[in-house]
Design an enzyme around this catalytic site. Structure first.
Site, short mmCIF file in Angstrom:
data_model
loop_
_atom_site.label_atom_id
_atom_site.label_comp_id
_atom_site.label_asym_id
_atom_site.label_seq_id
_atom_site.Cartn_x
_atom_site.Cartn_y
_atom_site.Cartn_z
CG MET A 81 -54.57 58.68 -30.58
SD MET A 81 -54.32 58.21 -28.85
CE MET A 81 -52.85 57.17 -29.01
CG ASP A 238 -58.04 61.09 -29.99
OD1 ASP A 238 -57.32 60.23 -29.41
OD2 ASP A 238 -59.03 60.77 -30.67
#
Length: 481
Positions: A81, A238
């Site tokens: 991210m 994630d």
């Protein structure tokens, strides 16, 4: 037989898993991904390397299981991210992506907080140089000609999905990390975009994480021998993907990831922002809940660093650390605050570097490895304490990530938290499994299937005797901050 592919785009590597019925692994392919650090505090990657690596992984799955790959119905993506990747009008990258652990935008964080004092109550948290918005401000200041050509902001897994499908989209879990999205409403915020200097017209549409956000291109269907059509889910950040893949879907579920960084993810029925404690709060990838995230910036990365410094392999360091603490106890080891790339939760000190005390001539690599694992465990405990302080309520703790290969690290974690922690079947593929769960829904499965439980393999209980020996060491580590 229902088959899906889950792909997890990590910072240092990409893993693709072919899964039958979201439970039985048919084939796994993993490839490393290089990180560029052109200056101290900078961290970048070539976005086309993400695509090439995903394609290589899928090539390997197709070669390993051609019959099964032909029947795949959906692909899901979870990805690292907070990246800042800007594209031109042709949707091509204008520069390498700035990653989550890039620290160059410190000044811009203070500027953004001045412009939007309540940003931590509207977005995923307080401004941090790792988050996308301050990086966009840095780019505008330092690379203005490039930013004049920027026409789209992309996140890691969204860029890969663009390559697979030709479609532009994102979803709330990942978009929440940009600080351009109002997390409570799930919509881009025009005022936030204005403060950052980004045109909201240059943002992708936001769809549900489990929605079909495109279909695999015909040329790729042919390349991998897939019958098609293959739905590609919008996907997940994630942390959300790993949390879902580890069974974290209901309020009270908590998933701790000991990966390159460490993240304590607590599923929460309400939006409990905690900017004052540098807690990140975003939408989860399951309807109706949020995810409270406490971040340890360097987890297995810290142990990797010890390996580099001592010339030891990490598995050897783990074994030596276990032998050391079993034979001698922890008292003679240094106390290490392993914040090699700063502290996020709970202090919000991205400028901090690692600090150590208690060095003496008898310190060995085993002692340094032990001190590193202990320090990371203490940081996780500090994260969760801060999350509880702002309203999250962890009830069931699951641990995933590469650090779970260490029995010592697990025992330290359970003891530092004073709570049992559990391991699950298939922990090594929690991220890809979460992505595959979203793919299953995108391909027509029921949304409620996202809440299906994951089997426990074993539990680790706190060690009261060890806890007593750690108490003073934890206070010594806090003093280093």
């Amino acid at each position: 037989m229902v088959l899906h592919v889950g792909i997890d785009l990590g910072t240092s590597g990409i893993k693709a898993v072919l899964i039958e019925n979201l439970s039985r692994v048919i084939a796994v392919a993993a490839e490393p991904v290089a990180v560029s650090r052109p200056q101290i505090g900078w961290s970048e990657q070539d976005p086309d390397l993400w695509v090439a690596t995903v394609v290589a992984c899928l090539d390997r799955l197709a070669a390993a299981a051609p019959r099964e790959i032909a029947a795949v119905r959906g692909i899901g993506l979870s990805g690292q991210m907070l990246a800042a990747l800007v594209l031109d009008a042709d949707l091509r990258p204008l520069r390498p992506a700035m990653l989550w652990n890039d620290q160059r935008a410190l000044a811009e964080c203070a500027e953004l907080l001045t412009l939007v004092p309540d940003i931590g109550r509207r977005t995923n948290g307080t401004p941090d140089p790792g988050i996308t918005a301050p990086k966009l401000m840095w780019l505008r200041r330092h690379e203005p000609a490039l930013m004049d050509r920027a026409r789209m902001l992309m996140l890691t897994k969204d860029y890969v999905r663009l390559a697979l499908t030709g479609e532009v989209a994102t979803e709330p879990s990942d978009a929440g990390g940009t600080q351009l999205l109002d997390v409570a409403t799930g919509c881009w915020d025009r005022h936030l975009c204005e403060a950052v200097g980004w045109d909201p017209a240059h943002l992708p549409p936001v769809v549900d994480s489990w929605a079909e956000a495109g279909r695999l291109k015909p040329g790729l269907l042919a390349r991998w021998g897939m019958a098609g059509p293959v739905a590609v889910a919008a996907g997940a950040g994630d942390n959300m993907g790993s949390t879902l893949g580890a069974g974290g879907a209901r309020s009270g579920d908590a998933v701790l990831t000991i990966g390159t960084s460490g993240v304590a993810c607590i599923v929460d029925a309400a939006f409990h922002p905690g900017p004052e404690r540098a807690i990140l709060t975003s939408a989860h990838v399951v309807p109706g809940v949020y995810l409270s995230m406490g971040v340890v910036m360097s987890a297995t990365a810290s142990l990797d660093w010890v390996g580099q410094m001592t010339g030891r392999q990490v598995p050897d360091l783990d074994a030596e650390a276990m032998a050391f603490v079993t034979a001698q106890g922890p008292e003679t080891a240094p106390v290490f605050l392993p914040c090699l790339t700063g502290i996020r939760t709970p202090l919000n000190r991205p400028d901090m570097t690692g600090r150590i005390t208690g060095l003496h001539p008898g310190v060995t690599p085993a002692m340094l490895a032990y001190a590193t694992m202990e320090g990371v465990a203490f940081q996780f405990a500090d994260c969760i304490a801060a999350q509880i302080e702002v309203g999250a309520r962890p009830e069931r703790l699951t641990v995933v990530g590469g650090g779970t290969r260490s029995a010592l690290w697990l025992q330290l974690l359970a003891t530092a938290l004073a709570r049992p922690v559990r391991l699950i079947e298939g922990a090594a593929i929690a991220g890809p499994r979460g992505a595959a769960c979203l793919a299953a829904v995108a391909a027509g499965g029921p949304v409620m299937a996202l809440q299906d439980p994951v089997a426990t393999s074993r539990s680790i209980l706190p060690d009261p005797a060890l806890a007593a020996r750690l108490e003073g060491r934890r206070e010594a580590m806090r003093a280093l901050a």
